[in-house]
Design an enzyme around this catalytic site. Structure first.
Site, PDB file in Angstrom:
ATOM      1  CG  ASP A   2      27.361  48.020  13.078  1.00  0.00           C
ATOM      2  OD1 ASP A   2      28.089  48.768  13.767  1.00  0.00           O
ATOM      3  OD2 ASP A   2      26.740  48.408  12.081  1.00  0.00           O
ATOM      4  CB  ILE A   3      32.656  48.157  14.403  1.00  0.00           C
ATOM      5  CG1 ILE A   3      33.844  48.270  15.329  1.00  0.00           C
ATOM      6  CG2 ILE A   3      32.239  49.499  13.823  1.00  0.00           C
ATOM      7  CD1 ILE A   3      35.133  48.650  14.629  1.00  0.00           C
ATOM      8  CG  HIS A  10      26.480  48.570   4.823  1.00  0.00           C
ATOM      9  ND1 HIS A  10      26.978  49.547   3.987  1.00  0.00           N
ATOM     10  CD2 HIS A  10      26.129  49.201   5.962  1.00  0.00           C
ATOM     11  CE1 HIS A  10      26.945  50.721   4.597  1.00  0.00           C
ATOM     12  NE2 HIS A  10      26.411  50.551   5.803  1.00  0.00           N
ATOM     13  CG  LEU A  11      20.111  43.970   5.467  1.00  0.00           C
ATOM     14  CD1 LEU A  11      18.984  44.946   5.168  1.00  0.00           C
ATOM     15  CD2 LEU A  11      19.691  42.542   5.116  1.00  0.00           C
ATOM     16  CG  HIS A  12      22.588  48.782   9.226  1.00  0.00           C
ATOM     17  ND1 HIS A  12      23.605  48.929  10.150  1.00  0.00           N
ATOM     18  CD2 HIS A  12      22.874  49.625   8.204  1.00  0.00           C
ATOM     19  CE1 HIS A  12      24.463  49.827   9.703  1.00  0.00           C
ATOM     20  NE2 HIS A  12      24.045  50.266   8.533  1.00  0.00           N
TER      21      HIS A  12
END
Length: 164
Positions: free
Chosen positions: A53-54, A122-124
């Site tokens: 993740d950015i 999208h899965l965190h």
């Protein structure tokens, strides 16, 4: 990154103006999985891709996405349950490759529309969950209107077929 081998998906043809199947040209995650952004892919195969993740909310914060464009979690149906489960398994594999052994201190989840900034599913994956930063505790809060765990999403999708 040492020890993590990334295989490359089929690339979008640079000479063709026609995008590959499952590619949305305006989608940042489609661009990432097609190596157009210079982002390191920690995992990439025909079905699933993973990258950092950015704006990490925890010491380990990864995004696991379908390699082909799939809309947000509100657009999913019961048929997507195997995909969501595979995304979770990929997240666990990436954590283990990065020496995260306590999988009981991990948060797996999705932002619920309209609270997601990218419409590509999208899965965190956040670990350790006990070390999620102050602001991130709000963004990735359990039992909120804007964040749903992977288990909650799977349960919701499985129940969709029962109500018809």
């Amino acid at each position: 990154m040492a020890g993590v081998k990334a295989t490359q998906p089929d690339q979008v043809s640079k000479t063709s103006s026609v995008p590959a199947e499952g590619y949305e040209k305006k989608c940042i995650f489609c661009k990432i999985v097609n190596n157009e952004m210079g982002t390191e892919l920690l995992h990439c195969d025909e079905e699933i891709s993973c990258f950092r993740d950015i704006k990490p909310g925890a010491p380990h914060h990864y995004l696991v996405v379908p390699t082909k464009h799939v809309g947000n979690c509100k657009t999913l149906s019961k048929e997507h349950v195997p995909l969501v489960k595979r995304m979770v398994e990929t997240g666990k594999e990436i954590l283990q490759k990065n020496s995260v052994t306590d999988l009981s201190d991990v948060r797996f989840g999705f932002h619920w529309p309209p609270f997601c900034s990218v419409t590509h599913l999208h899965l965190h994956v956040l670990a350790p969950a006990s070390q999620i930063g102050f602001m991130s505790r709000l963004f990735y809060r359990l039992n909120s209107y804007w964040f749903i765990t992977a288990d909650q999403l799977i349960e919701l999708l499985n129940s969709k077929g029962e109500t018809n």
